[in-house]
Design a protein around this motif. Structure first.
Motif, PDB file in Angstrom:
ATOM      1  N   ASP B 236      11.613  -1.391   4.198  1.00 39.55           N
ATOM      2  CA  ASP B 236      11.109  -0.423   3.223  1.00 39.55           C
ATOM      3  C   ASP B 236      11.645  -0.805   1.838  1.00 39.55           C
ATOM      4  OD1 ASP B 236      10.526   1.742   1.588  1.00 39.55           O
ATOM      5  OD2 ASP B 236      10.967   3.243   3.113  1.00 39.55           O
ATOM      6  N   PHE B 237      10.878  -1.573   1.096  1.00 35.89           N
ATOM      7  CA  PHE B 237      11.296  -2.081  -0.213  1.00 35.89           C
ATOM      8  C   PHE B 237      11.600  -0.936  -1.179  1.00 35.89           C
ATOM      9  CE2 PHE B 237      11.453  -4.946  -3.774  1.00 35.89           C
ATOM     10  CZ  PHE B 237      10.846  -4.281  -4.828  1.00 35.89           C
ATOM     11  N   ILE B 238      10.771   0.117  -1.126  1.00 36.17           N
ATOM     12  CA  ILE B 238      10.914   1.237  -2.063  1.00 36.17           C
ATOM     13  C   ILE B 238      12.252   1.940  -1.845  1.00 36.17           C
ATOM     14  CG2 ILE B 238       9.916   3.454  -2.770  1.00 36.17           C
ATOM     15  CD1 ILE B 238       8.193   1.066  -3.600  1.00 36.17           C
ATOM     16  N   GLN B 239      12.638   2.071  -0.585  1.00 33.55           N
ATOM     17  CA  GLN B 239      13.897   2.730  -0.241  1.00 33.55           C
ATOM     18  C   GLN B 239      15.087   1.832  -0.547  1.00 33.55           C
ATOM     19  OE1 GLN B 239      14.436   5.713   1.414  1.00 33.55           O
ATOM     20  NE2 GLN B 239      16.399   5.473   2.428  1.00 33.55           N
ATOM     21  N   GLU B 240      14.974   0.534  -0.198  1.00 31.07           N
ATOM     22  CA  GLU B 240      16.142  -0.346  -0.202  1.00 31.07           C
ATOM     23  C   GLU B 240      16.370  -1.106  -1.499  1.00 31.07           C
ATOM     24  OE1 GLU B 240      16.472  -2.757   3.360  1.00 31.07           O
ATOM     25  OE2 GLU B 240      15.211  -1.342   4.455  1.00 31.07           O
ATOM     26  N   PHE B 241      15.328  -1.295  -2.307  1.00 30.79           N
ATOM     27  CA  PHE B 241      15.498  -2.125  -3.505  1.00 30.79           C
ATOM     28  C   PHE B 241      14.970  -1.458  -4.777  1.00 30.79           C
ATOM     29  CE2 PHE B 241      17.108  -5.607  -1.175  1.00 30.79           C
ATOM     30  CZ  PHE B 241      16.391  -5.704   0.005  1.00 30.79           C
ATOM     31  N   PRO B 242      15.428  -0.243  -5.077  1.00 32.96           N
ATOM     32  CA  PRO B 242      14.890   0.469  -6.247  1.00 32.96           C
ATOM     33  C   PRO B 242      15.219  -0.212  -7.577  1.00 32.96           C
ATOM     34  CG  PRO B 242      16.759   1.655  -5.328  1.00 32.96           C
ATOM     35  CD  PRO B 242      16.458   0.544  -4.386  1.00 32.96           C
ATOM     36  N   LYS B 243      16.181  -1.158  -7.556  1.00 32.91           N
ATOM     37  CA  LYS B 243      16.530  -1.827  -8.812  1.00 32.91           C
ATOM     38  C   LYS B 243      15.824  -3.174  -8.944  1.00 32.91           C
ATOM     39  CE  LYS B 243      20.839   0.315 -10.172  1.00 32.91           C
ATOM     40  NZ  LYS B 243      20.951   1.385  -9.165  1.00 32.91           N
ATOM     41  N   SER B 244      15.028  -3.526  -7.963  1.00 32.42           N
ATOM     42  CA  SER B 244      14.393  -4.839  -7.995  1.00 32.42           C
ATOM     43  C   SER B 244      13.249  -4.849  -9.009  1.00 32.42           C
ATOM     44  CB  SER B 244      13.895  -5.180  -6.590  1.00 32.42           C
ATOM     45  OG  SER B 244      13.730  -6.554  -6.467  1.00 32.42           O
ATOM     46  N   SER B 245      12.853  -6.048  -9.445  1.00 34.80           N
ATOM     47  CA  SER B 245      11.941  -6.132 -10.603  1.00 34.80           C
ATOM     48  C   SER B 245      10.551  -5.550 -10.361  1.00 34.80           C
ATOM     49  CB  SER B 245      11.832  -7.577 -11.099  1.00 34.80           C
ATOM     50  OG  SER B 245      11.401  -8.412 -10.055  1.00 34.80           O
ATOM     51  N   ALA B 246      10.099  -5.548  -9.105  1.00 35.03           N
ATOM     52  CA  ALA B 246       8.746  -5.024  -8.855  1.00 35.03           C
ATOM     53  C   ALA B 246       8.709  -3.508  -8.705  1.00 35.03           C
ATOM     54  CB  ALA B 246       8.166  -5.673  -7.604  1.00 35.03           C
ATOM     55  N   PHE B 247       9.889  -2.886  -8.512  1.00 30.58           N
ATOM     56  CA  PHE B 247       9.921  -1.458  -8.202  1.00 30.58           C
ATOM     57  C   PHE B 247       9.244  -0.566  -9.234  1.00 30.58           C
ATOM     58  CE2 PHE B 247      11.412   2.253  -5.973  1.00 30.58           C
ATOM     59  CZ  PHE B 247      11.585   3.198  -6.976  1.00 30.58           C
ATOM     60  N   PRO B 248       9.599  -0.680 -10.526  1.00 29.74           N
ATOM     61  CA  PRO B 248       9.008   0.248 -11.506  1.00 29.74           C
ATOM     62  C   PRO B 248       7.475   0.209 -11.497  1.00 29.74           C
ATOM     63  CG  PRO B 248      10.748  -1.036 -12.532  1.00 29.74           C
ATOM     64  CD  PRO B 248      10.522  -1.624 -11.179  1.00 29.74           C
ATOM     65  N   ALA B 249       6.917  -0.991 -11.437  1.00 30.56           N
ATOM     66  CA  ALA B 249       5.447  -1.107 -11.463  1.00 30.56           C
ATOM     67  C   ALA B 249       4.818  -0.462 -10.234  1.00 30.56           C
ATOM     68  CB  ALA B 249       5.046  -2.575 -11.545  1.00 30.56           C
ATOM     69  N   LEU B 250       5.430  -0.683  -9.054  1.00 28.67           N
ATOM     70  CA  LEU B 250       4.875  -0.137  -7.827  1.00 28.67           C
ATOM     71  C   LEU B 250       4.961   1.398  -7.840  1.00 28.67           C
ATOM     72  CD1 LEU B 250       6.342  -2.731  -5.308  1.00 28.67           C
ATOM     73  CD2 LEU B 250       3.945  -2.494  -5.973  1.00 28.67           C
ATOM     74  N   ALA B 251       6.076   1.905  -8.326  1.00 25.80           N
ATOM     75  CA  ALA B 251       6.244   3.371  -8.400  1.00 25.80           C
ATOM     76  C   ALA B 251       5.201   3.971  -9.352  1.00 25.80           C
ATOM     77  CB  ALA B 251       7.651   3.720  -8.850  1.00 25.80           C
ATOM     78  N   HIS B 252       4.943   3.251 -10.437  1.00 23.43           N
ATOM     79  CA  HIS B 252       3.981   3.723 -11.435  1.00 23.43           C
ATOM     80  C   HIS B 252       2.565   3.769 -10.860  1.00 23.43           C
ATOM     81  CE1 HIS B 252       2.243   4.565 -15.303  1.00 23.43           C
ATOM     82  NE2 HIS B 252       1.643   3.383 -15.403  1.00 23.43           N
ATOM     83  N   ILE B 253       2.216   2.772 -10.051  1.00 22.38           N
ATOM     84  CA  ILE B 253       0.889   2.749  -9.419  1.00 22.38           C
ATOM     85  C   ILE B 253       0.743   3.977  -8.519  1.00 22.38           C
ATOM     86  CG2 ILE B 253      -0.580   1.552  -7.736  1.00 22.38           C
ATOM     87  CD1 ILE B 253       0.702  -1.080  -8.829  1.00 22.38           C
ATOM     88  N   ALA B 254       1.779   4.248  -7.727  1.00 20.58           N
ATOM     89  CA  ALA B 254       1.728   5.402  -6.815  1.00 20.58           C
ATOM     90  C   ALA B 254       1.565   6.694  -7.612  1.00 20.58           C
ATOM     91  CB  ALA B 254       2.984   5.443  -5.967  1.00 20.58           C
ATOM     92  N   GLN B 255       2.267   6.803  -8.723  1.00 19.59           N
ATOM     93  CA  GLN B 255       2.169   8.016  -9.540  1.00 19.59           C
ATOM     94  C   GLN B 255       0.749   8.230 -10.046  1.00 19.59           C
ATOM     95  OE1 GLN B 255       4.641  10.348  -9.936  1.00 19.59           O
ATOM     96  NE2 GLN B 255       2.855  11.460 -10.699  1.00 19.59           N
ATOM     97  N   GLN B 256       0.102   7.138 -10.455  1.00 21.29           N
ATOM     98  CA  GLN B 256      -1.265   7.261 -10.962  1.00 21.29           C
ATOM     99  C   GLN B 256      -2.231   7.669  -9.851  1.00 21.29           C
ATOM    100  OE1 GLN B 256      -2.107   4.175 -14.279  1.00 21.29           O
ATOM    101  NE2 GLN B 256      -0.462   3.308 -13.037  1.00 21.29           N
ATOM    102  N   VAL B 257      -1.961   7.202  -8.624  1.00 24.73           N
ATOM    103  CA  VAL B 257      -2.804   7.622  -7.491  1.00 24.73           C
ATOM    104  C   VAL B 257      -2.590   9.099  -7.215  1.00 24.73           C
ATOM    105  CG1 VAL B 257      -3.181   7.327  -4.998  1.00 24.73           C
ATOM    106  CG2 VAL B 257      -2.902   5.326  -6.450  1.00 24.73           C
TER     107      VAL B 257
END
Lengths: 321, 266
Positions: B236-257
């Motif tokens: 679970d990348f979202i749970q385990e790597f919140p500081k990783s470089s792809a996290f902010p973008a992925l979280a933002h996509i989910a928010q827009q959905v």
């Protein structure tokens, strides 16, 4: 195990090309039963003869396959063609190279090709003009296969390189059937190092074996990356492997392990280089634009191995004749 | 007979004209992000030739079973907040190629859409194979009665990918599927050794296409070896790597959905 859409589960399915196609017990109730029983989309003998006539001067067809999308089949096909056309010379030789693709036939870049199976393989009405393609080497994009094989004036070509879409589908069956009558040297299978790709590529290898398509070997693309800034430092102080990043990590041993397990040849590994994508986008030859790149050396060595394989194959055939 | 999709609030398709751009990755990370916002999510993987979803959740060895209403989806953990259906679960030998002709593929997709007992879901994410083919037409037609929220189109930045995604936009227009937006994946790589950013697959093509086509741009997701590794290992990348470089973008996509879905609900 759950029933899948009436008819056989994947492992019970005799396959659309087998003698049992549509006739096995497992085929009862399958939506494809009638289609399979009617026979594969095999070329009628007249059509096959037409294709043979068109491609009579062709020495070798090389199929570039992958189970997985986006691993670099088209990129590799283009560079293989350029490499063979240049005949080992450093510069890119345009007049030796011809290309045919459905891309040329779409009137606008927004046009989508949205056809269902049968029409894709035999769209008689759509494109019936003969298109002249100069050159001794050609790349074929796998749509409208019958049209492209039969109605394109290929002329005298040494190699036909067939760039395919990902997967194992009607198109792949059709191309193998149409070219089966001809001299297919074999297939080059492209993958990236990670398991998510390899799991699809193993399926492709199994497909090749099922349809008796020889496998020339596997290319592991996007294999490692050294950023340009580190590379500059590296040339002064460090060795290349120190600052390498595995963007697509080979968590299960990469193509190397897979090739060992499945007894196929590993033709080579090609690292990532931002100039590859740029060259593709601008229609330039990466081999000519970046002769110093580690990726260029890898490509050249792989192309040479393919050429050697084809030459050997050709010699063996001549002996038999 | 209550339809198996009656309990599903929002359906999102993930499409691309081009293979290997990250549809399954985006589907997976979107599901994980939505779960972290407390949503119940299902993923329907209709890629019959290259089913990647089961492995991305480390459940590739699971079997599927039937109940009265149809097939029971595979839950990824005890939580039961994410459930999956994929042909990957039906393959006894994962290395076997599925070489089916069109009609059987279409029949299987119809069955996947209608006969999986999803129960109540906030979101059903539909991961598709690349291109514009039989499978896509069948999928959209089977889902049409359930009024999908829309489609996310994934591309990588360079022209060869964007070129294919333009055609996918045409497909959406022709089939009446709303485009939620475009994601530009694999957009830049920051070297962990020297922090220099290299645009390995170029930059900006997805954003430009969104502007040109008048659809929302959902953001750039950078290349992130930790993300690739997580997908390989079914973590679970979202749970385990919140500081990783792809996290902010992925979280933002989910928010827009989530934002789009609350507009659909109201």
């Amino acid at each position: 195990m759950a029933e899948a859409a009436g008819g056989p589960l994947p492992e019970e399915c005799p396959g659309p090309r087998s003698a049992q196609a549509g006739r096995a017990a497992a085929c009862q109730g399958c939506p494809n039963q009638r289609l399979c029983a009617a026979g594969p989309a095999a070329p009628a003998s007249a059509e096959a003869a037409e294709v043979r006539e068109r491609l009579r001067a062709m020495r070798r067809a090389v199929l570039v396959l992958s189970g997985k999308g986006g691993v670099g089949k088209s990129t590799f096909s283009a560079l293989l063609a350029r490499g063979l056309a240049a005949g080992g010379a450093a510069q890119y030789v345009e007049e030796n190279l011809g290309v045919m693709s459905v891309g040329f036939l779409l009137s606008s870049p927004d046009d989508a090709v949205i056809w269902r199976g049968p029409k894709k393989n035999g769209a008689e009405q759509a494109f019936s003009t003969t298109i002249y393609v100069p050159g001794r080497l050609s790349i074929l994009s796998l749509w409208l296969i019958k049209q492209f094989l039969r109605d394109v004036d290929w002329g005298e070509i040494d190699y036909l390189i067939v760039d395919t879409p990902p997967g194992t589908s009607d198109e792949h069956l059709a191309i193998v059937q149409y070219l089966g009558a001809m001299r297919i040297a074999g297939a080059v299978i492209v993958t990236t190092p990670q398991e998510v790709s390899l799991q699809d590529v193993r399926k492709e290898i199994s497909f090749c074996r099922k349809v008796k398509l020889p496998i020339i070997g596997v290319v592991e693309n996007m294999s490692g990356f050294v950023c340009p800034k580190c590379q500059n430092c590296n040339t002064l102080i460090f060795t290349l492997s120190q600052n390498e990043s595995q963007i697509f990590p080979p968590t299960t041993g990469g193509a190397e392990k897979m090739c060992q397990n499945l007894n196929v040849s590993l033709l080579g590994k090609v690292p990532l280089d931002p100039r590859i994508g740029k060259s593709c986008d601008s229609g330039q030859s990466f081999l000519a634009e970046a002769p110093d790149s580690a990726a260029t050396s890898s490509y050249r060595s792989i192309i040479q191995r393919i050429q050697e394989y084809c030459d050997q194959h050709h010699l063996q055939e001549e002996k038999i004749i | 007979d209550r339809s198996n999709l009656a309990g599903v609030q929002h359906i999102v398709l993930v499409l691309s004209g081009k293979g290997g751009v990250g549809k399954s990755t985006i589907s997976t990370e979107l599901a994980l992000s939505l779960r972290h916002s407390g949503k119940k999510v299902g993923i329907l993987d209709v890629d019959l030739c290259g089913p990647s979803i089961p492995r991305m959740f480390r459940v590739q060895d699971n079997d599927v079973h039937q109940c009265d209403s149809g097939w029971v989806p595979v839950f990824v953990d005890q939580d039961k907040s994410i459930s999956l259906m994929s042909i990957g679960f039906l393959l006894e030998k994962p290395d076997d190629a599925v070489v089916w002709r069109g009609p059987k593929k279409n029949a299987l997709i119809k069955q996947f859409v209608a006969d999986v007992a999803w129960g109540d879901l906030d979101f059903l994410i539909v991961d598709t194979p690349p291109g514009t083919s039989d499978e896509h037409i069948s999928t959209v037609e089977a889902l049409r009665p359930y009024k999908p929220l829309g489609a996310i189109l994934v591309t990588t930045p360079q022209a060869v990918s964007v070129g294919d995604v333009r055609r996918e936009l045409t497909f959406c227009k022709k089939t009446g599927l709303r485009v939620l937006g475009i994601v530009e994946n694999m957009s830049g790589f920051v070297c962990p050794h020297c922090s220099e950013c290299t645009n390995i697959f170029s930059k900006g093509g997805g954003e430009e296409l969104a502007k040109h086509a008048g659809v929302p741009f959902l953001g750039c997701v950078p290349l992130d070896p930790q993300l690739s590794q997580s997908l390989e290992e079914g973590r679970d990348f979202i749970q385990e790597f919140p500081k990783s470089s792809a996290f902010p973008a992925l979280a933002h996509i989910a928010q827009q959905v989530l934002d789009a879905s609350s507009q659909q609900s109201s």
